[in-house]
Design a protein around this motif. Structure first.
Motif, PDB file in Angstrom:
ATOM      1  N   ARG A   6       0.837  -0.937  -0.151  1.00 33.32           N
ATOM      2  CA  ARG A   6      -0.277  -0.084  -0.189  1.00 33.32           C
ATOM      3  C   ARG A   6       1.253   1.222   0.015  1.00 33.32           C
ATOM      4  O   ARG A   6       1.671   1.004   0.328  1.00 33.32           O
ATOM      5  N   SER A   7       0.158   2.701  -0.327  1.00 30.15           N
ATOM      6  CA  SER A   7       1.065   3.505  -0.261  1.00 30.15           C
ATOM      7  C   SER A   7       1.079   4.119   0.436  1.00 30.15           C
ATOM      8  O   SER A   7       1.970   5.225   0.865  1.00 30.15           O
ATOM      9  N   ILE A   8       0.320   3.866   1.364  1.00 25.85           N
ATOM     10  CA  ILE A   8      -0.007   4.978   2.936  1.00 25.85           C
ATOM     11  C   ILE A   8       0.353   4.014   3.428  1.00 25.85           C
ATOM     12  O   ILE A   8       0.009   3.130   3.820  1.00 25.85           O
ATOM     13  N   THR A   9       1.493   3.980   4.780  1.00 21.43           N
ATOM     14  CA  THR A   9       2.026   3.384   5.025  1.00 21.43           C
ATOM     15  C   THR A   9       1.556   3.500   6.722  1.00 21.43           C
ATOM     16  O   THR A   9       1.443   4.467   6.930  1.00 21.43           O
ATOM     17  N   PRO A  10       1.326   2.931   7.716  1.00 19.75           N
ATOM     18  CA  PRO A  10       0.705   3.049   9.307  1.00 19.75           C
ATOM     19  C   PRO A  10       1.038   4.600   9.912  1.00 19.75           C
ATOM     20  O   PRO A  10       0.741   5.230  10.193  1.00 19.75           O
ATOM     21  N   GLN A  11       3.447   4.446   9.776  1.00 21.47           N
ATOM     22  CA  GLN A  11       3.577   5.401  10.014  1.00 21.47           C
ATOM     23  C   GLN A  11       3.082   6.741   9.167  1.00 21.47           C
ATOM     24  O   GLN A  11       3.292   7.537  10.275  1.00 21.47           O
ATOM     25  N   LYS A  12       2.970   7.107   7.604  1.00 23.63           N
ATOM     26  CA  LYS A  12       2.928   7.960   7.270  1.00 23.63           C
ATOM     27  C   LYS A  12       1.808   8.383   7.738  1.00 23.63           C
ATOM     28  O   LYS A  12       0.861   9.388   7.766  1.00 23.63           O
ATOM     29  N   ALA A  13       0.488   7.723   8.124  1.00 23.33           N
ATOM     30  CA  ALA A  13      -0.750   7.828   8.365  1.00 23.33           C
ATOM     31  C   ALA A  13      -0.974   8.630   9.949  1.00 23.33           C
ATOM     32  O   ALA A  13      -1.091   9.798  11.230  1.00 23.33           O
ATOM     33  N   ILE A  14       0.325   8.281  10.733  1.00 26.77           N
ATOM     34  CA  ILE A  14       0.382   8.968  12.192  1.00 26.77           C
ATOM     35  C   ILE A  14       1.007   9.952  12.582  1.00 26.77           C
ATOM     36  O   ILE A  14      -0.172  11.212  12.355  1.00 26.77           O
ATOM     37  N   GLU A  15       1.473   9.676  10.930  1.00 24.57           N
ATOM     38  CA  GLU A  15       2.036  11.671  10.922  1.00 24.57           C
ATOM     39  C   GLU A  15       1.597  12.861  10.404  1.00 24.57           C
ATOM     40  O   GLU A  15       1.473  13.642  10.536  1.00 24.57           O
ATOM     41  N   ILE A  16       0.312  11.812   9.065  1.00 20.83           N
ATOM     42  CA  ILE A  16      -0.149  13.163   8.625  1.00 20.83           C
ATOM     43  C   ILE A  16      -1.947  13.426   9.937  1.00 20.83           C
ATOM     44  O   ILE A  16      -1.547  14.897   9.668  1.00 20.83           O
ATOM     45  N   LEU A  17      -2.041  12.877  10.348  1.00 17.24           N
ATOM     46  CA  LEU A  17      -2.961  12.861  11.702  1.00 17.24           C
ATOM     47  C   LEU A  17      -2.255  13.215  12.609  1.00 17.24           C
ATOM     48  O   LEU A  17      -2.939  14.469  12.987  1.00 17.24           O
ATOM     49  N   ASN A  18      -1.274  13.056  13.096  1.00 18.15           N
ATOM     50  CA  ASN A  18      -0.791  14.636  14.098  1.00 18.15           C
ATOM     51  C   ASN A  18      -0.440  15.968  14.003  1.00 18.15           C
ATOM     52  O   ASN A  18      -0.475  16.443  14.066  1.00 18.15           O
ATOM     53  N   ASN A  19      -0.558  16.235  12.123  1.00 22.18           N
ATOM     54  CA  ASN A  19      -0.263  17.206  11.359  1.00 22.18           C
ATOM     55  C   ASN A  19      -1.235  17.838  11.785  1.00 22.18           C
ATOM     56  O   ASN A  19      -1.673  18.573  12.267  1.00 22.18           O
ATOM     57  N   HIS A  20      -2.290  17.186  11.907  1.00 22.96           N
ATOM     58  CA  HIS A  20      -4.378  17.529  12.066  1.00 22.96           C
ATOM     59  C   HIS A  20      -4.480  17.302  13.468  1.00 22.96           C
ATOM     60  O   HIS A  20      -5.587  17.638  13.752  1.00 22.96           O
ATOM     61  N   GLY A  21      -3.520  17.265  14.431  1.00 22.16           N
ATOM     62  CA  GLY A  21      -4.154  17.469  15.661  1.00 22.16           C
ATOM     63  C   GLY A  21      -4.209  16.238  16.460  1.00 22.16           C
ATOM     64  O   GLY A  21      -5.529  16.229  18.009  1.00 22.16           O
ATOM     65  N   THR A  22      -4.789  14.897  15.821  1.00 20.93           N
ATOM     66  CA  THR A  22      -5.013  13.625  16.113  1.00 20.93           C
ATOM     67  C   THR A  22      -3.656  12.841  16.876  1.00 20.93           C
ATOM     68  O   THR A  22      -2.821  12.074  15.431  1.00 20.93           O
ATOM     69  N   THR A  23      -3.555  12.384  17.525  1.00 24.12           N
ATOM     70  CA  THR A  23      -2.420  11.697  18.009  1.00 24.12           C
ATOM     71  C   THR A  23      -3.458   9.388  18.265  1.00 24.12           C
ATOM     72  O   THR A  23      -4.757   9.547  18.444  1.00 24.12           O
ATOM     73  N   VAL A  24      -1.851   9.094  16.893  1.00 26.46           N
ATOM     74  CA  VAL A  24      -2.538   7.645  17.333  1.00 26.46           C
ATOM     75  C   VAL A  24      -1.726   6.703  17.304  1.00 26.46           C
ATOM     76  O   VAL A  24      -0.631   7.093  16.925  1.00 26.46           O
ATOM     77  N   THR A  25      -2.058   5.755  17.664  1.00 24.08           N
ATOM     78  CA  THR A  25      -1.098   4.822  17.286  1.00 24.08           C
ATOM     79  C   THR A  25      -0.690   3.938  16.335  1.00 24.08           C
ATOM     80  O   THR A  25      -1.370   3.905  15.613  1.00 24.08           O
ATOM     81  N   PHE A  26       0.585   2.694  16.285  1.00 24.81           N
ATOM     82  CA  PHE A  26       0.445   2.382  15.473  1.00 24.81           C
ATOM     83  C   PHE A  26      -0.577   1.257  14.841  1.00 24.81           C
ATOM     84  O   PHE A  26      -0.591   1.328  13.568  1.00 24.81           O
ATOM     85  N   GLU A  27      -0.674   0.523  16.035  1.00 25.99           N
ATOM     86  CA  GLU A  27      -1.798  -0.487  15.641  1.00 25.99           C
ATOM     87  C   GLU A  27      -2.993   0.385  15.330  1.00 25.99           C
ATOM     88  O   GLU A  27      -3.784   0.000  14.401  1.00 25.99           O
ATOM     89  N   GLU A  28      -3.400   1.398  16.159  1.00 24.01           N
ATOM     90  CA  GLU A  28      -4.737   1.827  15.848  1.00 24.01           C
ATOM     91  C   GLU A  28      -4.593   3.009  14.013  1.00 24.01           C
ATOM     92  O   GLU A  28      -5.410   3.123  13.375  1.00 24.01           O
ATOM     93  N   ALA A  29      -3.319   3.005  13.463  1.00 26.55           N
ATOM     94  CA  ALA A  29      -3.134   3.382  12.688  1.00 26.55           C
ATOM     95  C   ALA A  29      -3.301   2.651  11.817  1.00 26.55           C
ATOM     96  O   ALA A  29      -4.306   2.534  10.529  1.00 26.55           O
TER      97      ALA A  29
END
Length: 62
Positions: A6-29
């Protein structure tokens, strides 16, 4: 999670969500990404089904 690449990794999703004020764990991502990919597949399938069906449920094309 599926083994498909997949083009979006969980780590990248964490970064994107964090930039928008949402904190998630790796498992949640991973769960969020699985949901989004599955939802996208369902949406495309529904669009294709609707495109090739009449309003009464019969198929337009054989």
């Amino acid at each position: 999670m599926q083994d498909k690449k997949r083009s979006i990794t969980p780590q990248k999703a964490i970064e994107i969500l964090n930039n928008h004020g949402t904190t998630v764990t790796f498992e949640e991502a991973k769960i969020i990404l699985d949901f989004m990919y599955n939802f996208a597949i369902l949406s495309v399938n529904q669009l294709v089904k609707n495109k090739y069906s009449n309003s009464d449920g019969s198929k337009k094309y054989s």
